[in-house]
Design a protein around this motif. Structure first.
Motif, PDB file in Angstrom:
ATOM      1  N   PRO A 325     -67.407  75.760  45.029  1.00 61.81           N
ATOM      2  CA  PRO A 325     -66.548  75.132  43.624  1.00 61.81           C
ATOM      3  C   PRO A 325     -65.436  76.091  44.143  1.00 61.81           C
ATOM      4  O   PRO A 325     -65.590  76.973  43.770  1.00 61.81           O
ATOM      5  N   ASP A 326     -64.268  75.731  43.901  1.00 64.63           N
ATOM      6  CA  ASP A 326     -62.761  77.248  44.199  1.00 64.63           C
ATOM      7  C   ASP A 326     -62.631  76.530  42.907  1.00 64.63           C
ATOM      8  O   ASP A 326     -61.374  76.970  42.618  1.00 64.63           O
ATOM      9  N   GLY A 327     -62.650  75.697  42.126  1.00 63.68           N
ATOM     10  CA  GLY A 327     -61.948  75.631  40.899  1.00 63.68           C
ATOM     11  C   GLY A 327     -62.726  74.604  39.523  1.00 63.68           C
ATOM     12  O   GLY A 327     -63.496  73.819  39.816  1.00 63.68           O
ATOM     13  N   ALA A 328     -62.521  74.364  38.612  1.00 63.19           N
ATOM     14  CA  ALA A 328     -62.512  72.963  37.479  1.00 63.19           C
ATOM     15  C   ALA A 328     -64.031  74.314  37.002  1.00 63.19           C
ATOM     16  O   ALA A 328     -64.137  75.762  37.689  1.00 63.19           O
ATOM     17  N   PHE A 329     -64.615  73.511  36.074  1.00 61.29           N
ATOM     18  CA  PHE A 329     -66.700  74.465  35.856  1.00 61.29           C
ATOM     19  C   PHE A 329     -68.186  73.405  35.896  1.00 61.29           C
ATOM     20  O   PHE A 329     -67.922  73.286  35.380  1.00 61.29           O
ATOM     21  N   TYR A 330     -67.015  72.550  37.293  1.00 62.91           N
ATOM     22  CA  TYR A 330     -68.353  71.824  37.901  1.00 62.91           C
ATOM     23  C   TYR A 330     -68.938  72.632  39.230  1.00 62.91           C
ATOM     24  O   TYR A 330     -68.039  72.502  39.817  1.00 62.91           O
ATOM     25  N   LEU A 331     -70.319  72.291  39.127  1.00 65.65           N
ATOM     26  CA  LEU A 331     -71.121  72.488  40.444  1.00 65.65           C
ATOM     27  C   LEU A 331     -71.651  71.449  40.911  1.00 65.65           C
ATOM     28  O   LEU A 331     -72.140  70.466  40.380  1.00 65.65           O
ATOM     29  N   PHE A 332     -71.160  70.906  41.944  1.00 61.47           N
ATOM     30  CA  PHE A 332     -71.792  69.162  42.816  1.00 61.47           C
ATOM     31  C   PHE A 332     -72.899  69.602  43.555  1.00 61.47           C
ATOM     32  O   PHE A 332     -72.686  70.729  44.854  1.00 61.47           O
ATOM     33  N   MET A 333     -73.799  69.627  43.107  1.00 60.84           N
ATOM     34  CA  MET A 333     -75.662  69.295  43.607  1.00 60.84           C
ATOM     35  C   MET A 333     -75.848  68.357  45.020  1.00 60.84           C
ATOM     36  O   MET A 333     -75.564  67.148  43.981  1.00 60.84           O
ATOM     37  N   ARG A 334     -76.490  68.466  46.014  1.00 61.56           N
ATOM     38  CA  ARG A 334     -76.750  67.690  46.762  1.00 61.56           C
ATOM     39  C   ARG A 334     -77.863  67.225  46.063  1.00 61.56           C
ATOM     40  O   ARG A 334     -78.491  68.308  45.960  1.00 61.56           O
ATOM     41  N   ALA A 335     -78.478  65.896  45.848  1.00 60.93           N
ATOM     42  CA  ALA A 335     -79.511  65.590  45.403  1.00 60.93           C
ATOM     43  C   ALA A 335     -80.656  65.685  46.742  1.00 60.93           C
ATOM     44  O   ALA A 335     -80.351  65.109  47.511  1.00 60.93           O
ATOM     45  N   PRO A 336     -82.355  66.695  46.284  1.00 57.18           N
ATOM     46  CA  PRO A 336     -82.815  66.130  47.075  1.00 57.18           C
ATOM     47  C   PRO A 336     -83.613  65.029  48.064  1.00 57.18           C
ATOM     48  O   PRO A 336     -84.673  64.879  48.537  1.00 57.18           O
ATOM     49  N   GLU A 337     -83.308  63.901  47.137  1.00 58.10           N
ATOM     50  CA  GLU A 337     -83.361  63.186  47.210  1.00 58.10           C
ATOM     51  C   GLU A 337     -82.442  61.501  47.589  1.00 58.10           C
ATOM     52  O   GLU A 337     -81.637  62.483  46.895  1.00 58.10           O
ATOM     53  N   SER A 338     -82.601  60.919  48.069  1.00 56.60           N
ATOM     54  CA  SER A 338     -80.870  59.827  47.879  1.00 56.60           C
ATOM     55  C   SER A 338     -80.579  59.187  46.663  1.00 56.60           C
ATOM     56  O   SER A 338     -79.553  59.284  46.293  1.00 56.60           O
ATOM     57  N   ASP A 339     -81.916  58.760  45.230  1.00 57.22           N
ATOM     58  CA  ASP A 339     -81.481  57.931  44.638  1.00 57.22           C
ATOM     59  C   ASP A 339     -80.956  59.382  43.583  1.00 57.22           C
ATOM     60  O   ASP A 339     -82.216  60.317  42.846  1.00 57.22           O
ATOM     61  N   ALA A 340     -79.706  59.358  43.633  1.00 55.93           N
ATOM     62  CA  ALA A 340     -79.574  60.670  42.370  1.00 55.93           C
ATOM     63  C   ALA A 340     -79.779  60.757  40.945  1.00 55.93           C
ATOM     64  O   ALA A 340     -80.313  61.829  39.914  1.00 55.93           O
ATOM     65  N   LYS A 341     -80.191  59.027  40.378  1.00 55.18           N
ATOM     66  CA  LYS A 341     -80.528  59.501  39.139  1.00 55.18           C
ATOM     67  C   LYS A 341     -81.876  58.930  38.590  1.00 55.18           C
ATOM     68  O   LYS A 341     -82.026  60.227  38.277  1.00 55.18           O
ATOM     69  N   VAL A 366     -75.851  65.834  41.728  1.00 57.10           N
ATOM     70  CA  VAL A 366     -75.570  66.261  40.676  1.00 57.10           C
ATOM     71  C   VAL A 366     -74.512  66.572  40.230  1.00 57.10           C
ATOM     72  O   VAL A 366     -74.439  67.792  41.087  1.00 57.10           O
ATOM     73  N   ARG A 367     -73.917  66.870  39.103  1.00 56.53           N
ATOM     74  CA  ARG A 367     -72.923  67.780  38.821  1.00 56.53           C
ATOM     75  C   ARG A 367     -73.618  68.065  37.237  1.00 56.53           C
ATOM     76  O   ARG A 367     -73.965  67.696  36.623  1.00 56.53           O
ATOM     77  N   ILE A 368     -73.085  69.607  37.749  1.00 55.86           N
ATOM     78  CA  ILE A 368     -73.993  70.486  37.016  1.00 55.86           C
ATOM     79  C   ILE A 368     -72.383  70.948  36.233  1.00 55.86           C
ATOM     80  O   ILE A 368     -71.694  72.116  36.523  1.00 55.86           O
ATOM     81  N   ALA A 369     -72.588  71.688  34.570  1.00 56.02           N
ATOM     82  CA  ALA A 369     -70.899  71.606  34.022  1.00 56.02           C
ATOM     83  C   ALA A 369     -72.304  72.875  33.598  1.00 56.02           C
ATOM     84  O   ALA A 369     -72.396  73.256  32.802  1.00 56.02           O
ATOM     85  N   TYR A 370     -70.996  74.038  34.207  1.00 56.54           N
ATOM     86  CA  TYR A 370     -71.154  75.706  34.209  1.00 56.54           C
ATOM     87  C   TYR A 370     -70.264  75.801  32.406  1.00 56.54           C
ATOM     88  O   TYR A 370     -70.594  77.032  32.582  1.00 56.54           O
ATOM     89  N   CYS A 371     -70.218  75.484  32.166  1.00 59.41           N
ATOM     90  CA  CYS A 371     -68.895  75.825  31.227  1.00 59.41           C
ATOM     91  C   CYS A 371     -69.461  75.639  29.841  1.00 59.41           C
ATOM     92  O   CYS A 371     -69.991  75.350  28.970  1.00 59.41           O
ATOM     93  N   VAL A 372     -70.876  76.921  30.112  1.00 58.72           N
ATOM     94  CA  VAL A 372     -71.769  77.249  29.385  1.00 58.72           C
ATOM     95  C   VAL A 372     -72.023  78.388  29.252  1.00 58.72           C
ATOM     96  O   VAL A 372     -71.474  79.424  30.168  1.00 58.72           O
TER      97      VAL A 372
END
Ligand code: PLP
Length: 394
Positions: A325-341, A366-372
């Motif tokens: 990510p270049d900005g915001a505080f989210y990381l977008f990660m590929r789910a290692p299976e097609s069903d992200a849920k 999946v979205r990982i909010a790294y504002c922690v």
């Protein structure tokens, strides 16, 4: 009888809200420190010192004046400060009279949808997109048309050309993007501007570009966010101080109508009318006065940058594939299976709360909010590793 649409919104599911509720319950059960909650975009960096200073000064002054109604469109001093700030940032001559102070970006987006679309018209959003766009557009009686992204998660502009129609009234962009952290490049905006200009000519009516920018100052490695009004005259900027000043609960932001828009006076009046019809007049008076004193300030972004680096490095080392990510505080990660849920459910077993991307109009991430806290990220890495091992990634 209650309207069917309102009932549908009331019953519609939001993965983010469900995950957050699950997280609260789980924290009570096993202790907050044992749950790695990456579900919510709540800033984790305190507001800058100027906010506290301004609050103290204001609250020791004339109480009646501080808490009084302001003009519906916002305080003149704040509107001037916003226009000057925008001018300084991007060199575009924004005018104070074209700034409408709002109760956060949500109110700004909802007001724009009501002001700039007729019922039955279409708004285009680029996946992945903030899920509330659908609610705001449908709330205005419009239809949300979605356009898939390119491999780099930028808007697919060839697909946009296919999606534009006589019914298109509005195009919504979000830079830096929630959930991907991608910033729209100048090249992308230039071509987008050209495509929209051509489409306006072809269809014989204006198409407005609404740029949602609550993360504008949360950028890393010297990046800057190009200004849409530099590339397209019929632009409106929607901004919020929720993230840049860490004030999400205070509900304060603005809309700024582009200075080169031909019918800007009519558009501004329509926005003011739509905000009025929605009850969004007079953004919080105390906060308007605080922001007037703090314009241009930003919370400490270096904290988010450290979190981003730590997480990106840790997840990549485990074998996960992420969009840097270049900005915001989210990381977008590929789910290692097609069903992200399904992947998000599996992550829960490791006490990792990750939002599946389906709500953002795109599957498989999946979205990982790294504002922690940094500590939360460090302690979560073994859990991510165990999850990666289950998928044979490491
Ligand atoms: N737009 C985007 C992309 C967001 O991520 C958010 C909040 O998370 C909003 C708008 C709404 O912001 P606000 O809190 O100012 O209403």
């Amino acid at each position: 009888m209650l309207p069917a649409k309102s009932l549908a919104w009331g019953q519609s599911k939001s993965c983010i809200r469900e995950l957050a509720a699950y997280g609260s319950a789980r924290k009570t059960e096993i202790g907050a420190e044992n749950v790695f909650d990456f579900s919510i975009g709540n800033p984790s960096v305190p507001a800058p010192a100027c906010v506290d200073k301004a609050l103290r000064e204001l609250l020791s002054g004339d109480s009646l004046a501080v808490h009084s109604y302001t003009a519906a469109v916002g305080l003149p001093g704040l509107r001037r400060a916003v226009a000057e700030d925008l001018r300084a940032r991007c060199g575009v001559p924004f005018e104070p009279e074209m700034v409408y102070v709002t109760c956060g970006a949500a109110a700004g987006l909802a007001s724009c949808a009501r002001a700039l679309m007729q019922p039955g018209e279409e708004a285009i959003a680029f996946a992945p997109f903030f899920p509330e766009y659908r609610v705001f557009v449908e709330g205005a009686g419009g239809v949300l048309v979605t356009v898939p992204p390119t491999e780099a998660l930028l808007p697919d502009l060839d697909a946009l050309e296919q999606a534009l129609s006589e019914k298109t009234a509005l195009v919504i962009v979000n830079t830096p993007n929630n959930p991907s952290g991608v910033i729209l490049t100048a090249d992308c905006l230039r071509r987008l501007g050209q495509i929209l200009s051509d489409a306006q000519q072809r269809f014989g009516h204006p198409i407005y570009l609404l740029s949602d920018e609550p993360y504008r100052e949360l950028v890393y490695d010297g990046q800057a966010v190009p200004c849409v009004a530099d590339f397209y005259d019929n632009s409106v900027i929607c901004y919020s101080f929720s993230k840049s000043l860490s004030l999400p609960g205070e509900r304060i932001g603005y809309l700024a109508v582009g200075p080169r828009m031909e019918d800007r006076q009519a558009v501004f009046s329509a926005i003011a009318g739509a905000a009025r019809a929605s009850g969004y007049v007079n953004a919080p008076s105390l906060m308007q006065r605080v922001i007037e004193r703090c314009i241009g300030a930003t919370s400490d972004v270096s904290v988010y940058r450290r979190n981003r680096d730590l997480l990106l490095e840790g997840l990549t080392a485990c074998g996960f594939t992420c969009v840097p990510p270049d900005g915001a505080f989210y990381l977008f990660m590929r789910a290692p299976e097609s069903d992200a849920k399904a992947f998000s459910e599996r992550a829960k077993k490791h006490e990792l709360l990750l939002v599946p991307s389906d709500d953002f109009g795109l599957g498989g991430y999946v979205r990982i909010a790294y504002c922690v806290s940094e500590d939360t990220i460090r302690r979560s890495l073994p859990a991510f590793r165990a999850l990666a091992e289950e998928y044979g990634l490491c």
